[in-house]
Enzyme design. Structure first.
Site, short mmCIF file in Angstrom:
data_model
loop_
_atom_site.label_atom_id
_atom_site.label_comp_id
_atom_site.label_asym_id
_atom_site.label_seq_id
_atom_site.Cartn_x
_atom_site.Cartn_y
_atom_site.Cartn_z
N GLU A 6 45.34 35.26 25.46
CA GLU A 6 44.02 36.02 24.98
C GLU A 6 43.12 34.89 24.34
O GLU A 6 43.63 34.29 23.30
CB GLU A 6 44.00 37.27 24.37
CG GLU A 6 43.44 38.39 24.86
CD GLU A 6 43.78 38.86 26.46
OE1 GLU A 6 43.08 38.31 27.30
OE2 GLU A 6 44.93 39.56 26.53
N THR A 8 42.38 32.18 25.02
CA THR A 8 42.87 30.83 25.15
C THR A 8 42.10 30.12 26.38
O THR A 8 41.97 28.82 26.35
CB THR A 8 44.46 30.97 25.69
OG1 THR A 8 44.67 31.85 26.78
CG2 THR A 8 44.98 31.14 24.50
N GLY A 92 34.29 48.59 34.56
CA GLY A 92 34.04 48.46 33.09
C GLY A 92 35.39 48.68 32.11
O GLY A 92 34.89 48.88 31.00
N SER A 97 36.80 44.92 37.75
CA SER A 97 36.48 45.61 38.82
C SER A 97 35.48 44.43 39.23
O SER A 97 34.96 44.37 40.69
CB SER A 97 35.86 46.98 38.55
OG SER A 97 34.52 46.63 37.80
N SER A 98 34.77 43.78 38.38
CA SER A 98 33.87 42.64 38.87
C SER A 98 34.43 41.59 39.90
O SER A 98 33.92 41.32 40.77
CB SER A 98 32.89 42.16 37.92
OG SER A 98 33.57 41.64 36.74
N GLU A 130 29.16 35.37 39.92
CA GLU A 130 29.18 36.21 38.36
C GLU A 130 28.51 35.36 37.45
O GLU A 130 27.68 35.85 36.55
CB GLU A 130 30.58 36.35 38.10
CG GLU A 130 30.53 37.45 36.56
CD GLU A 130 31.54 38.41 36.74
OE1 GLU A 130 32.30 38.56 37.52
OE2 GLU A 130 31.79 39.10 35.55
N ASP A 142 40.03 35.82 35.90
CA ASP A 142 40.15 37.13 36.61
C ASP A 142 39.88 36.90 38.33
O ASP A 142 40.72 37.40 38.84
CB ASP A 142 39.12 37.98 36.34
CG ASP A 142 38.94 38.60 34.96
OD1 ASP A 142 40.01 38.42 34.39
OD2 ASP A 142 38.08 39.17 34.60
P1 ADP Z 1 35.01 45.11 34.66
O1 ADP Z 1 35.23 43.79 35.40
O2 ADP Z 1 35.87 44.96 33.43
O3 ADP Z 1 35.33 46.13 35.46
P2 ADP Z 1 32.13 44.33 34.52
O4 ADP Z 1 31.09 45.09 33.78
O5 ADP Z 1 32.47 42.80 34.52
O6 ADP Z 1 33.44 45.18 34.05
O7 ADP Z 1 31.84 44.64 36.06
C1 ADP Z 1 31.88 46.09 36.20
C2 ADP Z 1 30.37 46.04 37.31
O8 ADP Z 1 30.65 45.50 38.48
C3 ADP Z 1 29.70 47.38 37.55
O9 ADP Z 1 28.73 47.74 36.71
C4 ADP Z 1 29.20 47.20 38.91
O10 ADP Z 1 27.89 46.65 38.84
C5 ADP Z 1 30.14 46.38 39.61
N1 ADP Z 1 31.10 47.12 40.38
C6 ADP Z 1 32.73 46.90 40.41
N2 ADP Z 1 33.25 47.44 41.20
C7 ADP Z 1 32.08 48.22 42.00
C8 ADP Z 1 32.33 48.93 43.09
N3 ADP Z 1 33.44 49.42 43.75
N4 ADP Z 1 30.98 48.96 43.84
C9 ADP Z 1 29.86 48.86 43.22
N5 ADP Z 1 29.74 48.14 42.07
C10 ADP Z 1 30.86 47.80 41.39
MG MG Z 2 34.21 42.02 35.01
#
Ligand code: ADP
Ligand code: MG
Length: 349
Positions: A6, A8, A92, A97-98, A130, A142
């Site tokens: 972490e 790193t 988030g 998820s991004s 990103e 990631d």
């Molecule tokens: P994390 O990557 O930790 O989940 P982030 O803030 O980096 O948080 O990314 C979250 C953002 O990615 C969401 O606010 C949205 O804009 C986008 N996102 C992620 N997954 C989806 C999805 N399935 N559909 C639409 N947007 C998504």
């Molecule tokens: Mg993210």
């Protein structure tokens, strides 16, 4: 999910992520027309070729447009298409998820275009979307995990050279499980603190006269007079060593043996890097008290998720112990699930 390593990444060091059994699935159909339409979570957004410039598409669809932009910028034809997304990746929560979204869209668009890209090139393209289109300064971890991860393995990544190694992490075969707990800690001052840690690491490297803290040794740590900088540097130096030790143990099949390294990583984040919060400390303590081999916060800090390595048949006991400890302190109940190292983005049909 980062197993260990972490803060790193931006110190040119080592990380060891694995992919969760959660998916962002993209169905894609070429339309034969320029432009893209994308649907997710009940919303639909369209954009055209003129929007393939950083920042033109805002909000969640920007991640999709960013991938199309990065692909085109790398010299690839991006066919017009209609895309639909479904996802069970928590958004988030620090589970990236991004990156899941970017890497899945990238797999879909390259599939339509008939373009084959090497794994690390896919990760770099997704990261570019990103960093340079959406404008989030994340590292490569990631996206590397999302594209390169293999079933039953963790991905050892050298953030300086981009070299990777698949390290066996056969949890199920060993009768083990990884519990992932969303700590539900409210985010407190995370952004400013992140920049402050980054700056402290830069200062530490400058004081030691090394290009990055990757190049510092444990003996170097004591050469730093400033107590705060010394603690920050000590975290990074010892954390890099813990990643290497974890990889060594996994190479020999000593899965239970990595538990103490996970817990030491947490202590280092708590005491030296000072990026934990009561919720994650509570979750780690309760998991260990309930018999987990090791537990730590993962991600940038100030909340996010905790992972706990436990015997598979102790998983529920560990989960319940954390829930009880949370209830006693009046914290928002954590959400949790068990996770086995899973494959990264792939073509499903
Ligand atoms: P994390 O990557 O930790 O989940 P982030 O803030 O980096 O948080 O990314 C979250 C953002 O990615 C969401 O606010 C949205 O804009 C986008 N996102 C992620 N997954 C989806 C999805 N399935 N559909 C639409 N947007 C998504
Ligand atoms: Mg993210």
């Amino acid at each position: 999910m980062n197993l260990i390593g972490e803060h790193t990444d931006y110190n040119d060091g080592f990380v060891l992520p694995f992919a969760l059994p959660r998916r962002t699935v993209v169905t894609a159909a070429a339309t034969g027309e320029p432009g893209w339409t994308v649907r997710s979570r009940g919303e639909e957004v369209s954009f055209g070729p003129a929007d393939l410039r950083p920042g033109a598409v805002e909000g969640w669809a920007g991640y999709v447009a960013g991938v199309a932009w990065a692909l085109r910028d790398a010299g690839h034809e991006v066919p017009g298409a209609r895309l639909e997304l479904i996802s069970d990746v928590p958004v988030g929560a620090g589970l990236s998820s991004s990156a899941a979204l970017e890497c899945a869209v990238l797999a879909a668009l390259t599939g339509l275009a008939g373009v084959e890209l090497a794994g690390m090139d896919r990760a770099r393209l997704a990261r570019r979307a990103e960093n340079d289109y959406v404008g989030v300064p994340c590292g490569i971890m990631d996206q590397a995990a999302s594209t390169l991860a293999r079933d039953g393995h963790a991905l050892f990544l050298d953030c300086r050279t981009g070299e990777t190694e698949q390290v066996p992490l056969p949890l199920a075969d060993a009768g083990l499980a990884m519990l992932v707990l969303d700590s539900k800690a409210p985010h407190r001052l995370a952004d400013g603190a992140y920049a402050e840690r980054l700056a402290a690491c830069r200062t530490g490297a400058d004081l030691l006269g090394v290009p990055a803290l990757r190049d510092a040794t444990p003996a170097d740590v004591d050469r730093i007079d400033d107590a705060v900088i010394r603690r920050r540097v000590r975290h990074v130096v010892t954390e890099n060593d813990r990643v290497l030790a974890t990889v060594d143990r996994l190479r020999t099949g000593d899965l239970r043996g990595i538990g103490e390294l996970l817990t030491a990583s947490h202590a280092s984040m708590r005491d030296d890097f000072e990026i934990t919060v009561p919720e994650v400390d509570t979750a780690v303590e309760a998991a260990l008290a309930a018999g987990a081999y090791g537990a730590r916060m993962t991600g940038g800090g100030f909340g996010g998720c905790v992972i706990a390595l436990t015997d598979a048949d102790r998983l529920d006991a560990v989960r319940e112990a954390v829930e009880r400890a949370y209830a006693e302190r009046g914290f928002t109940p954590p959400e949790s699930f068990a996770a086995l190292p899973s494959p990264g983005a792939q073509r499903l049909a």
